[in-house]
Design a protein around this motif. Structure first.
Motif, PDB file in Angstrom:
ATOM      1  N   GLY A 138      68.694  48.302  41.745  1.00  0.00           N
ATOM      2  CA  GLY A 138      67.853  46.395  41.725  1.00  0.00           C
ATOM      3  C   GLY A 138      66.604  46.857  41.424  1.00  0.00           C
ATOM      4  O   GLY A 138      65.702  45.810  41.000  1.00  0.00           O
ATOM      5  N   ARG A 139      65.789  47.656  42.605  1.00  0.00           N
ATOM      6  CA  ARG A 139      64.551  47.821  42.752  1.00  0.00           C
ATOM      7  C   ARG A 139      64.274  48.291  41.501  1.00  0.00           C
ATOM      8  O   ARG A 139      62.985  47.563  41.304  1.00  0.00           O
ATOM      9  CB  ARG A 139      65.002  48.473  43.558  1.00  0.00           C
ATOM     10  CG  ARG A 139      62.723  48.573  44.479  1.00  0.00           C
ATOM     11  CD  ARG A 139      62.779  49.172  45.749  1.00  0.00           C
ATOM     12  NE  ARG A 139      61.495  50.029  46.459  1.00  0.00           N
ATOM     13  CZ  ARG A 139      61.338  50.875  47.263  1.00  0.00           C
ATOM     14  NH1 ARG A 139      62.371  51.142  47.820  1.00  0.00           N
ATOM     15  NH2 ARG A 139      60.212  51.622  47.093  1.00  0.00           N
ATOM     16  N   MET A 140      64.704  49.042  40.789  1.00  0.00           N
ATOM     17  CA  MET A 140      64.172  49.893  39.850  1.00  0.00           C
ATOM     18  C   MET A 140      63.765  48.520  38.339  1.00  0.00           C
ATOM     19  O   MET A 140      62.789  47.888  37.886  1.00  0.00           O
ATOM     20  CB  MET A 140      64.581  51.101  38.787  1.00  0.00           C
ATOM     21  CG  MET A 140      63.965  51.311  37.094  1.00  0.00           C
ATOM     22  SD  MET A 140      65.015  52.822  37.007  1.00  0.00           S
ATOM     23  CE  MET A 140      63.996  53.313  35.537  1.00  0.00           C
ATOM     24  N   PHE A 141      65.522  47.928  38.160  1.00  0.00           N
ATOM     25  CA  PHE A 141      65.705  47.013  36.847  1.00  0.00           C
ATOM     26  C   PHE A 141      64.321  45.562  37.648  1.00  0.00           C
ATOM     27  O   PHE A 141      63.612  44.649  36.241  1.00  0.00           O
ATOM     28  CB  PHE A 141      67.129  45.825  36.899  1.00  0.00           C
ATOM     29  CG  PHE A 141      67.614  47.045  36.738  1.00  0.00           C
ATOM     30  CD1 PHE A 141      67.228  48.671  35.979  1.00  0.00           C
ATOM     31  CD2 PHE A 141      68.946  47.316  37.218  1.00  0.00           C
ATOM     32  CE1 PHE A 141      68.119  49.279  35.478  1.00  0.00           C
ATOM     33  CE2 PHE A 141      69.832  48.625  36.990  1.00  0.00           C
ATOM     34  CZ  PHE A 141      69.764  49.830  36.184  1.00  0.00           C
ATOM     35  N   VAL A 177      59.389  43.566  31.054  1.00  0.00           N
ATOM     36  CA  VAL A 177      59.920  44.973  29.587  1.00  0.00           C
ATOM     37  C   VAL A 177      61.486  44.466  30.409  1.00  0.00           C
ATOM     38  O   VAL A 177      62.076  44.618  30.939  1.00  0.00           O
ATOM     39  CB  VAL A 177      59.604  45.844  31.017  1.00  0.00           C
ATOM     40  CG1 VAL A 177      60.225  47.266  29.917  1.00  0.00           C
ATOM     41  CG2 VAL A 177      58.631  46.461  30.431  1.00  0.00           C
ATOM     42  N   ASN A 178      61.838  44.730  28.237  1.00  0.00           N
ATOM     43  CA  ASN A 178      63.126  44.459  28.085  1.00  0.00           C
ATOM     44  C   ASN A 178      63.981  45.907  28.028  1.00  0.00           C
ATOM     45  O   ASN A 178      63.410  46.964  27.719  1.00  0.00           O
ATOM     46  CB  ASN A 178      63.586  43.548  26.874  1.00  0.00           C
ATOM     47  CG  ASN A 178      65.073  43.162  26.440  1.00  0.00           C
ATOM     48  OD1 ASN A 178      65.340  42.769  27.523  1.00  0.00           O
ATOM     49  ND2 ASN A 178      65.441  43.930  25.695  1.00  0.00           N
ATOM     50  N   ILE A 179      65.495  45.929  29.125  1.00  0.00           N
ATOM     51  CA  ILE A 179      66.141  47.198  28.775  1.00  0.00           C
ATOM     52  C   ILE A 179      66.749  46.496  27.482  1.00  0.00           C
ATOM     53  O   ILE A 179      67.663  46.114  27.428  1.00  0.00           O
ATOM     54  CB  ILE A 179      66.766  47.293  30.219  1.00  0.00           C
ATOM     55  CG1 ILE A 179      65.566  47.436  31.621  1.00  0.00           C
ATOM     56  CG2 ILE A 179      67.589  47.916  30.344  1.00  0.00           C
ATOM     57  CD1 ILE A 179      66.187  47.160  33.025  1.00  0.00           C
ATOM     58  N   ASP A 219      61.603  49.416  24.658  1.00  0.00           N
ATOM     59  CA  ASP A 219      60.562  49.482  23.232  1.00  0.00           C
ATOM     60  C   ASP A 219      59.285  50.250  23.744  1.00  0.00           C
ATOM     61  O   ASP A 219      58.878  50.109  25.095  1.00  0.00           O
ATOM     62  CB  ASP A 219      59.751  48.250  23.423  1.00  0.00           C
ATOM     63  CG  ASP A 219      60.406  46.871  22.354  1.00  0.00           C
ATOM     64  OD1 ASP A 219      61.979  47.316  22.738  1.00  0.00           O
ATOM     65  OD2 ASP A 219      60.173  46.068  22.261  1.00  0.00           O
ATOM     66  N   ASP A 220      59.228  51.201  22.641  1.00  0.00           N
ATOM     67  CA  ASP A 220      58.099  52.266  23.185  1.00  0.00           C
ATOM     68  C   ASP A 220      56.649  51.763  23.751  1.00  0.00           C
ATOM     69  O   ASP A 220      56.103  52.516  23.865  1.00  0.00           O
ATOM     70  CB  ASP A 220      57.945  53.719  22.376  1.00  0.00           C
ATOM     71  CG  ASP A 220      57.654  52.656  20.498  1.00  0.00           C
ATOM     72  OD1 ASP A 220      57.293  52.127  20.520  1.00  0.00           O
ATOM     73  OD2 ASP A 220      58.038  54.110  19.580  1.00  0.00           O
TER      74      ASP A 220
END
Ligand code: ADP
Ligand code: ASP
Ligand code: MG
Length: 412
Positions: free
Chosen positions: A357-360, A368-370, A385-386
């Motif tokens: 949760g903390r990372m997302f 930033v879209n995952i 995305d790079d």
């Protein structure tokens, strides 16, 4: 007498002055009573330059010839190293990989070490010499020169430390040690004092180029204590060793970024036993290294299968999936070659909650879209995305306070 292996990376032997400074380190160890084996890389960017020379004459150089060429970079360094040691009053002898029977398989450009004959090195050490060994190279059973893959001098050093039963393997480099994340991208990254082989294996394979994955693997398998440290400054670096109980207290030890990745998705394949086996057997035959695999059932009849590879394997992988498309009844192939992976790693994740949760949350806040997510017991990886990857790594590093020493970080 105890043996120590000291490995000097490309930047640490880039010019005459740096080789001399590295030689002073070696002499210091000799004066402390050690028999010293030096492993060195090609100077500066020489390996890149040799690859460029090869490509100028042949865009697709034969891999045997490429290895023959690349091995010369390391050979130059170790003979120069032996010369400077002699000039400083210490007897030294240099060896190529072949001369010390560093036997490998015949997988040119990514060969694996099979055995090392430590006899010759012991003889020279016992006669009072310092031994300098060319990193990154070996020889196959037909006497062809092979190389171990980019960054492979680390593996030479750790494998030699194992074969010689060295007390420690020191990896001298251009940073103070292993940092919580790549200091080129997150400049405040803290240095880690101690890290377990398993965490370092994850970090190295997820892009922490400071030490080569196979070197860590070899260290773990043969109980070699590894000390990654600065060649410029005389301070303690990072010790890579077996897990000790206090390591569990740290939730996230580090974050990594891996670029030059591609994702291939086989959309709507037959949902029957054997299809995944068929696809990955063909990829293995084509020597494609697969990083992550994701499969989901989308209906009782159909499944989607995606996997992530390095862009250098993309042409080979594309050929495989195009050939197998009809056999597995795949509706569509979808390829992305503009992705990167950002990961967090830590053995503490086994016992702590809330890391995902903390990372997302950090990624969401920075917009930033995952693309996709994969996890293991001790890591969480997000494909992004790079062109957003560095921003993503910075956000995640800040969220886990990777600029602070472990004891100063908040626990959740
Ligand atoms: P060498 O030439 O000594 O083998 P490398 O360039 O292979 O050196 O490795 C050192 C570099 O690795 C550092 O300059 C740093 O930019 C990079 N690096 C990436 N991730 C990390 C990390 N987690 N900790 C330290 N350095 C890292
Ligand atoms: N010289 C090789 C490379 O640049 C091996 C190494 O430095 O470890 O990849
Ligand atoms: Mg390196």
């Amino acid at each position: 007498m105890a043996i120590i292996v000291q490995k000097f990376g490309g930047t640490s032997v880039a010019d005459a002055e740096k080789i001399r400074r590295a030689a002073e380190r070696v002499i210091k160890a000799v004066k402390s009573g050690y028999q010293v084996v030096v492993v060195a890389s090609a100077r500066g960017k020489q390996t890149d330059e040799l690859i460029a020379d090869a490509r100028e004459l042949n865009p697709n150089p034969p891999s045997r010839e490429l290895d023959q060429l690349l091995s010369t970079g390391e050979i130059q360094t170790v003979s120069l190293f032996a010369m400077v040691l002699e000039a400083m009053g210490y007897a030294a002898i240099s060896f190529t990989g072949g001369q010390i029977r560093m036997m490998t398989n015949s997988d040119f450009t990514k060969a694996r070490i099979k055995s090392i004959d430590a006899k010759r090195i012991h003889q020279e050490l016992d006669s009072g010499k310092i031994v300098t060994v060319a990193g990154f190279q070996g020889i196959d059973e037909n006497e062809n020169i092979t190389t171990l893959g980019r960054g492979g001098s680390d593996t030479t050093a750790v494998a030699l430390a194992a074969a010689l039963k060295a007390e420690i393997c020191e990896i001298y480099t251009d940073v103070d040690g292993i940092c919580t994340t790549d200091p080129r991208i997150f400049k405040d990254a803290a240095k880690i004092d101690q890290i377990s082989y398993d965490e370092m294996l994850e970090m190295a394979s997820l892009g922490a180029g400071v030490i080569y994955t196979r070197a860590v693997e070899c260290g773990k398998n043969h109980d070699v204590k590894i000390h990654v440290r600065s060649s410029m400054e005389e301070k303690k670096g990072t010790i890579i060793t077996h897990e000790v109980p206090q390591m569990e207290g740290v939730v996230v030890s580090g974050a990594t970024i891996q670029k030059d990745l591609a994702k291939i998705s086989l959309v709507g394949v037959d949902n029957i036993p054997g299809n995944a086996a068929k696809i990955f057997a063909r990829l293995a035959d084509a020597k494609v290294v697969v990083n992550d695999i994701m499969q989901t059932e989308i209906s009782p009849e159909r499944a989607n299968l995606s996997f992530i590879i390095g862009t250098s394997d993309l042409t080979a992988a594309k050929k495989v999936v195009e050939n197998i498309k009809n056999e597995v009844n795949c509706e569509n192939i979808f390829i992305r070659d503009d992705i990167a992976e950002v990961s967090v790693v830590g053995v503490g994740m086994r016992t702590h909650y809330g890391v995902a949760g903390r990372m997302f949350g950090a990624l969401a806040e920075t917009k930033v879209n995952i693309d996709s997510i994969t996890t293991s017991e001790i890591r969480i990886s997000c494909v992004v995305d790079d062109n957003q990857a560095e921003k993503a790594l910075q956000a995640v590093s800040a969220a886990f306070e990777l600029d602070k020493p472990t004891e100063q970080r908040s626990k959740n």
